[in-house]
Design a protein around this motif. Structure first.
Motif, PDB file in Angstrom:
ATOM      1  N   PHE A   1      -9.427  12.884   1.469  1.00 48.48           N
ATOM      2  CA  PHE A   1     -10.762  12.496   0.999  1.00 48.48           C
ATOM      3  C   PHE A   1     -11.725  13.688   1.062  1.00 48.48           C
ATOM      4  O   PHE A   1     -12.575  13.843   0.184  1.00 48.48           O
ATOM      5  CB  PHE A   1     -11.319  11.344   1.828  1.00 48.48           C
ATOM      6  CG  PHE A   1     -10.755  10.002   1.478  1.00 48.48           C
ATOM      7  CD1 PHE A   1     -10.637   9.596   0.158  1.00 48.48           C
ATOM      8  CD2 PHE A   1     -10.343   9.118   2.474  1.00 48.48           C
ATOM      9  CE1 PHE A   1     -10.117   8.354  -0.177  1.00 48.48           C
ATOM     10  CE2 PHE A   1      -9.820   7.881   2.150  1.00 48.48           C
ATOM     11  CZ  PHE A   1      -9.713   7.501   0.829  1.00 48.48           C
TER      12      PHE A   1
ATOM     13  N   ARG B   1      -6.764   6.068  -1.070  1.00 48.71           N
ATOM     14  CA  ARG B   1      -7.239   4.810  -0.496  1.00 48.71           C
ATOM     15  C   ARG B   1      -6.055   3.943  -0.080  1.00 48.71           C
ATOM     16  O   ARG B   1      -6.072   3.311   0.982  1.00 48.71           O
ATOM     17  CB  ARG B   1      -8.122   4.075  -1.504  1.00 48.71           C
ATOM     18  CG  ARG B   1      -9.434   4.767  -1.788  1.00 48.71           C
ATOM     19  CD  ARG B   1     -10.140   4.145  -2.966  1.00 48.71           C
ATOM     20  NE  ARG B   1     -10.785   2.904  -2.603  1.00 48.71           N
ATOM     21  CZ  ARG B   1     -11.111   1.948  -3.474  1.00 48.71           C
ATOM     22  NH1 ARG B   1     -10.796   2.092  -4.756  1.00 48.71           N
ATOM     23  NH2 ARG B   1     -11.727   0.866  -3.070  1.00 48.71           N
TER      24      ARG B   1
ATOM     25  N   GLU C   1     -14.973  13.064  -1.488  1.00 45.06           N
ATOM     26  CA  GLU C   1     -15.321  11.639  -1.506  1.00 45.06           C
ATOM     27  C   GLU C   1     -15.940  11.273  -0.148  1.00 45.06           C
ATOM     28  O   GLU C   1     -15.267  10.770   0.749  1.00 45.06           O
ATOM     29  CB  GLU C   1     -14.078  10.780  -1.775  1.00 45.06           C
ATOM     30  CG  GLU C   1     -13.480  10.939  -3.152  1.00 45.06           C
ATOM     31  CD  GLU C   1     -14.340  10.295  -4.238  1.00 45.06           C
ATOM     32  OE1 GLU C   1     -15.325   9.599  -3.896  1.00 45.06           O
ATOM     33  OE2 GLU C   1     -14.017  10.476  -5.429  1.00 45.06           O
TER      34      GLU C   1
ATOM     35  N   TYR D   1       0.830  -1.206   0.000  1.00 44.45           N
ATOM     36  CA  TYR D   1       0.000   0.000   0.000  1.00 44.45           C
ATOM     37  C   TYR D   1       0.866   1.258   0.000  1.00 44.45           C
ATOM     38  O   TYR D   1       0.576   2.241  -0.692  1.00 44.45           O
ATOM     39  CB  TYR D   1      -0.882   0.030   1.249  1.00 44.45           C
ATOM     40  CG  TYR D   1      -1.987  -0.989   1.321  1.00 44.45           C
ATOM     41  CD1 TYR D   1      -2.694  -1.390   0.193  1.00 44.45           C
ATOM     42  CD2 TYR D   1      -2.357  -1.540   2.551  1.00 44.45           C
ATOM     43  CE1 TYR D   1      -3.727  -2.313   0.290  1.00 44.45           C
ATOM     44  CE2 TYR D   1      -3.381  -2.457   2.657  1.00 44.45           C
ATOM     45  CZ  TYR D   1      -4.067  -2.843   1.521  1.00 44.45           C
ATOM     46  OH  TYR D   1      -5.080  -3.755   1.631  1.00 44.45           O
TER      47      TYR D   1
ATOM     48  N   ARG E   1      -7.796   9.499  -5.938  1.00 44.07           N
ATOM     49  CA  ARG E   1      -8.628   8.740  -4.998  1.00 44.07           C
ATOM     50  C   ARG E   1      -7.973   7.405  -4.654  1.00 44.07           C
ATOM     51  O   ARG E   1      -7.912   7.022  -3.468  1.00 44.07           O
ATOM     52  CB  ARG E   1     -10.014   8.503  -5.590  1.00 44.07           C
ATOM     53  CG  ARG E   1     -10.929   7.760  -4.609  1.00 44.07           C
ATOM     54  CD  ARG E   1     -12.173   7.218  -5.244  1.00 44.07           C
ATOM     55  NE  ARG E   1     -12.951   6.465  -4.274  1.00 44.07           N
ATOM     56  CZ  ARG E   1     -13.695   5.402  -4.562  1.00 44.07           C
ATOM     57  NH1 ARG E   1     -13.766   4.976  -5.812  1.00 44.07           N
ATOM     58  NH2 ARG E   1     -14.360   4.773  -3.623  1.00 44.07           N
ATOM     59  N   ASP E   2      -7.505   6.676  -5.652  1.00 48.36           N
ATOM     60  CA  ASP E   2      -6.894   5.376  -5.381  1.00 48.36           C
ATOM     61  C   ASP E   2      -5.609   5.518  -4.574  1.00 48.36           C
ATOM     62  O   ASP E   2      -5.319   4.683  -3.707  1.00 48.36           O
ATOM     63  CB  ASP E   2      -6.618   4.636  -6.685  1.00 48.36           C
ATOM     64  CG  ASP E   2      -7.864   3.977  -7.265  1.00 48.36           C
ATOM     65  OD1 ASP E   2      -8.787   3.670  -6.483  1.00 48.36           O
ATOM     66  OD2 ASP E   2      -7.927   3.780  -8.491  1.00 48.36           O
TER      67      ASP E   2
ATOM     68  N   ASP F   1     -15.680   7.425   1.247  1.00 48.02           N
ATOM     69  CA  ASP F   1     -14.329   7.090   1.701  1.00 48.02           C
ATOM     70  C   ASP F   1     -13.978   7.854   2.976  1.00 48.02           C
ATOM     71  O   ASP F   1     -13.319   7.305   3.874  1.00 48.02           O
ATOM     72  CB  ASP F   1     -13.311   7.424   0.606  1.00 48.02           C
ATOM     73  CG  ASP F   1     -13.428   6.506  -0.607  1.00 48.02           C
ATOM     74  OD1 ASP F   1     -13.645   5.304  -0.423  1.00 48.02           O
ATOM     75  OD2 ASP F   1     -13.307   7.007  -1.732  1.00 48.02           O
TER      76      ASP F   1
ATOM     77  N   TRP G   1      -5.257   2.536   3.613  1.00 44.43           N
ATOM     78  CA  TRP G   1      -5.107   1.108   3.868  1.00 44.43           C
ATOM     79  C   TRP G   1      -3.750   0.760   4.446  1.00 44.43           C
ATOM     80  O   TRP G   1      -3.611  -0.289   5.087  1.00 44.43           O
ATOM     81  CB  TRP G   1      -5.391   0.331   2.582  1.00 44.43           C
ATOM     82  CG  TRP G   1      -6.821   0.464   2.146  1.00 44.43           C
ATOM     83  CD1 TRP G   1      -7.876   0.888   2.908  1.00 44.43           C
ATOM     84  CD2 TRP G   1      -7.350   0.208   0.847  1.00 44.43           C
ATOM     85  NE1 TRP G   1      -9.033   0.905   2.162  1.00 44.43           N
ATOM     86  CE2 TRP G   1      -8.748   0.493   0.901  1.00 44.43           C
ATOM     87  CE3 TRP G   1      -6.804  -0.230  -0.351  1.00 44.43           C
ATOM     88  CZ2 TRP G   1      -9.577   0.344  -0.206  1.00 44.43           C
ATOM     89  CZ3 TRP G   1      -7.626  -0.380  -1.457  1.00 44.43           C
ATOM     90  CH2 TRP G   1      -8.999  -0.106  -1.379  1.00 44.43           C
TER      91      TRP G   1
END
Length: 340
Positions: free
Chosen positions: A237, A208, A242, A192, A204-205, A245, A212
């Motif tokens: 976020f 994330r 978002e 990650y 966004r990814d 999230d 994580w």
């Protein structure tokens, strides 16, 4: 339009063979390799070890390459519209945990042969495999035949062939999720961490992935470190607008504070998550109730309420076939019983 076995073609070319020279290396008729790659036949078992050695792959790797070939027959372009529509329907079904219907829709497309030289067909096939992996992940089928890991691996091979770098990186992210779900928390955190700065992914990814990192570290017992990753993800976020999230990140923050022994901050963070629920789909309800129940078990005064929440979450998990969630709930209950 012809058909081909993507993995075999890619591996053969990487190993420096033409169809003819590979056939000669294996002591076969020069048309045999072409038949394998067109899906007309498969290597006999006694030929597979020598083929794997020539291609520079393990026996398991060869089986995965062969499995890629069980793909989709060339279809008229009008059918591609139906295929794309079906995949949109699958995404909706997965959001509702309607797994049976999602699998039925995917089975229309994933058991056929992929058209050779047809990028649109390959892209749809790769997307189908990705969604099949998502379905298996939600069901808790993480490894082995017909698993999320196998589907993601096949999808990654397709997107690599297409040069779709963002899709490949997204699948790398999903494979890290499987590692975390399988209990490999530290390796997942490192994956990650690398993906959180990977420019193949969108903002966004990447955020994330950063969140994580914190989730995996919290599961590994490194809760103070986890908080240092989760808090910046929350701010990002919010900047990205978002809300789902953002809400989920507060759930993660609450659990990290709980693990760090700060029940006051855990309660504050979780109240934000409760006030801004990410949605009412079964998976979302189960995750929220599981986190809430876990938090309530930390205080003897609220433990009974926590157990009731976990009982309800377990019933929903069973109803919808979310086996990984059910296993997580069982683990929380066992840990509580050992401490009680």
């Amino acid at each position: 339009m012809g058909t081909r076995r993507h993995g075999l073609i890619r591996a053969r070319k990487a190993a420096g063979y033409t169809q003819e020279t590979l056939a000669i290396e294996l002591g076969l008729d020069t048309t045999t390799v072409g038949q394998w790659e067109r899906g007309k036949s498969e290597p006999l078992p006694y030929k597979r070890p020598k083929l794997a050695k020539a291609l520079g792959v393990t026996s398991r790797g060869l089986e995965e390459l062969l499995a890629e070939g069980a793909a989709v027959v060339s279809r008229p372009s009008a059918d591609y519209e139906t295929w794309a529509d079906d995949l949109d329907r699958v995404a909706v079904c997965l959001g509702r945990q309607e797994f049976d219907l999602a699998k039925l829709l995917l089975d229309r497309w994933t058991g056929r042969l992929v058209p050779s030289g047809d990028d649109r067909g390959l892209y749809l096939y790769g997307r189908s495999l990705r969604l099949l992996g998502d379905l298996r992940q939600d069901q808790g089928v993480l490894t082995g035949p017909m698993s999320a890991r196998q589907s993601y691996g096949r999808a990654m091979a397709v997107f690599r062939e297409l040069g779709a770098d963002r899709r490949v990186a997204q699948l790398e992210l999903q494979l890290a999720v499987l590692d975390e779900m399988g209990g490999n928390h530290e390796p997942a955190a490192e994956q990650y961490r690398q993906l959180a700065t990977d420019t193949r992914l969108d903002a966004r990814d990447r955020t994330r992935a950063q969140l994580w990192v914190g989730t995996a570290l919290s599961k590994a017992g490194r809760n103070a470190d986890a908080i240092t990753f989760i808090k910046p993800a929350i701010r990002q976020f919010e900047a990205l607008e978002e809300p789902q999230d953002w809400s989920v990140a507060f759930q993660k923050l609450a659990l990290a504070h709980r693990g760090d022994g700060d029940l006051s901050q855990a309660g504050v963070a979780f109240q934000v998550a409760l006030d801004h629920r990410p949605g009412d789909a079964p998976m979302q309800r189960v995750r929220l109730d599981t986190a809430h129940g876990h938090l309530l078990l930390s205080d003897p005064a609220t433990a009974d309420s926590g157990l009731k929440l976990l009982e309800g979450a377990a019933a929903t998990s069973t109803q919808y076939g979310m086996m990984h969630q059910l296993q997580a709930i069982s683990g929380i209950r066992r840990a509580y019983e050992r401490q009680a």
